[in-house]
Write a protein that holds these residues in place. Structure first.
Motif, mmCIF file in Angstrom:
data_model
loop_
_atom_site.group_PDB
_atom_site.id
_atom_site.type_symbol
_atom_site.label_atom_id
_atom_site.label_comp_id
_atom_site.label_asym_id
_atom_site.label_seq_id
_atom_site.Cartn_x
_atom_site.Cartn_y
_atom_site.Cartn_z
ATOM 1 N N MET A 1 0.842 -1.180 0.000
ATOM 2 C CA MET A 1 0.000 0.000 0.000
ATOM 3 C C MET A 1 0.884 1.238 0.000
ATOM 4 S SD MET A 1 -2.875 1.042 2.741
ATOM 5 C CE MET A 1 -3.333 2.707 2.916
ATOM 6 N N LEU A 2 0.531 2.181 -0.813
ATOM 7 C CA LEU A 2 1.256 3.438 -0.884
ATOM 8 C C LEU A 2 0.366 4.506 -0.292
ATOM 9 C CD1 LEU A 2 3.702 5.004 -1.945
ATOM 10 C CD2 LEU A 2 2.465 5.309 -4.074
ATOM 11 N N GLY A 3 0.707 4.976 0.881
ATOM 12 C CA GLY A 3 -0.100 6.002 1.517
ATOM 13 C C GLY A 3 0.079 6.012 3.017
ATOM 14 N N GLY A 4 -0.633 6.899 3.660
ATOM 15 C CA GLY A 4 -0.578 6.997 5.101
ATOM 16 C C GLY A 4 0.374 8.087 5.563
ATOM 17 N N GLU A 5 0.528 8.187 6.854
ATOM 18 C CA GLU A 5 1.367 9.229 7.438
ATOM 19 C C GLU A 5 2.841 9.058 7.100
ATOM 20 O OE1 GLU A 5 0.590 9.572 11.601
ATOM 21 O OE2 GLU A 5 -1.568 9.762 11.296
ATOM 22 N N ASP A 6 3.278 7.832 6.824
ATOM 23 C CA ASP A 6 4.678 7.593 6.500
ATOM 24 C C ASP A 6 5.042 8.089 5.106
ATOM 25 O OD1 ASP A 6 5.040 6.401 8.966
ATOM 26 O OD2 ASP A 6 4.699 4.382 8.190
ATOM 27 N N TYR A 7 4.047 8.358 4.281
ATOM 28 C CA TYR A 7 4.263 8.789 2.902
ATOM 29 C C TYR A 7 3.446 10.044 2.625
ATOM 30 C CZ TYR A 7 5.996 4.023 2.577
ATOM 31 O OH TYR A 7 6.685 2.863 2.781
ATOM 32 N N PRO A 8 3.904 11.205 3.121
ATOM 33 C CA PRO A 8 3.092 12.427 2.978
ATOM 34 C C PRO A 8 2.861 12.860 1.534
ATOM 35 C CG PRO A 8 5.284 12.954 3.781
ATOM 36 C CD PRO A 8 5.163 11.447 3.791
ATOM 37 N N ASP A 9 3.747 12.519 0.618
ATOM 38 C CA ASP A 9 3.591 12.933 -0.778
ATOM 39 C C ASP A 9 2.942 11.856 -1.633
ATOM 40 O OD1 ASP A 9 4.825 15.368 -0.230
ATOM 41 O OD2 ASP A 9 6.815 14.551 -0.604
ATOM 42 N N SER A 10 2.467 10.800 -1.022
ATOM 43 C CA SER A 10 1.952 9.667 -1.781
ATOM 44 C C SER A 10 0.710 10.013 -2.601
ATOM 45 C CB SER A 10 1.652 8.486 -0.874
ATOM 46 O OG SER A 10 0.629 8.801 0.041
ATOM 47 N N ILE A 11 -0.141 10.894 -2.110
ATOM 48 C CA ILE A 11 -1.353 11.245 -2.852
ATOM 49 C C ILE A 11 -0.974 11.906 -4.172
ATOM 50 C CG2 ILE A 11 -3.407 12.713 -2.853
ATOM 51 C CD1 ILE A 11 -3.627 12.163 0.147
ATOM 52 N N ASP A 12 -0.022 12.819 -4.123
ATOM 53 C CA ASP A 12 0.421 13.468 -5.363
ATOM 54 C C ASP A 12 1.080 12.467 -6.299
ATOM 55 O OD1 ASP A 12 -0.509 15.982 -4.639
ATOM 56 O OD2 ASP A 12 1.363 16.508 -3.636
ATOM 57 N N ALA A 13 1.864 11.560 -5.765
ATOM 58 C CA ALA A 13 2.526 10.546 -6.591
ATOM 59 C C ALA A 13 1.499 9.660 -7.274
ATOM 60 C CB ALA A 13 3.468 9.701 -5.740
ATOM 61 N N ILE A 14 0.482 9.251 -6.561
ATOM 62 C CA ILE A 14 -0.566 8.406 -7.140
ATOM 63 C C ILE A 14 -1.295 9.158 -8.250
ATOM 64 C CG2 ILE A 14 -2.767 7.251 -6.671
ATOM 65 C CD1 ILE A 14 -1.574 6.585 -3.874
ATOM 66 N N ARG A 15 -1.592 10.435 -8.024
ATOM 67 C CA ARG A 15 -2.263 11.236 -9.063
ATOM 68 C C ARG A 15 -1.418 11.318 -10.328
ATOM 69 N NH1 ARG A 15 -4.213 15.757 -4.861
ATOM 70 N NH2 ARG A 15 -6.133 14.741 -4.222
ATOM 71 N N VAL A 16 -0.110 11.474 -10.158
ATOM 72 C CA VAL A 16 0.784 11.529 -11.318
ATOM 73 C C VAL A 16 0.793 10.189 -12.036
ATOM 74 C CG1 VAL A 16 3.203 11.749 -12.032
ATOM 75 C CG2 VAL A 16 2.231 13.384 -10.409
ATOM 76 N N TYR A 17 0.877 9.078 -11.292
ATOM 77 C CA TYR A 17 0.870 7.749 -11.907
ATOM 78 C C TYR A 17 -0.413 7.517 -12.700
ATOM 79 C CZ TYR A 17 4.766 6.575 -8.772
ATOM 80 O OH TYR A 17 5.949 6.546 -8.105
ATOM 81 N N ILE A 18 -1.546 7.856 -12.106
ATOM 82 C CA ILE A 18 -2.831 7.670 -12.790
ATOM 83 C C ILE A 18 -2.897 8.548 -14.033
ATOM 84 C CG2 ILE A 18 -5.332 7.991 -12.597
ATOM 85 C CD1 ILE A 18 -4.326 5.516 -11.128
#
Length: 50
Positions: A1-18
């Motif tokens: 899983m990519l996300g959560g407090e350990d990965y603060p930039d994960s939402i932006d990364a997922i948006r870029v991947y999509i």
């Protein structure tokens, strides 16, 4: 899983991947028909045949 407090930039990364996947499969990001965005849930693939 990519996300959560350990990965603060994960939402932006997922948006870029999509976004990049949509470009590659020619899914219009203004009106996507293959990869759908479900607010509060995430992304899903469409099951309808267009």
């Amino acid at each position: 899983m990519l996300g959560g407090e350990d990965y603060p930039d994960s939402i932006d990364a997922i948006r870029v991947y999509i976004s990049r996947i949509r470009q590659k499969i020619h899914d219009d990001s203004s009106e996507p028909s293959i990869i759908l965005t479900k607010p509060g849930l995430g992304y899903m693939l469409s099951t309808s045949k267009a």
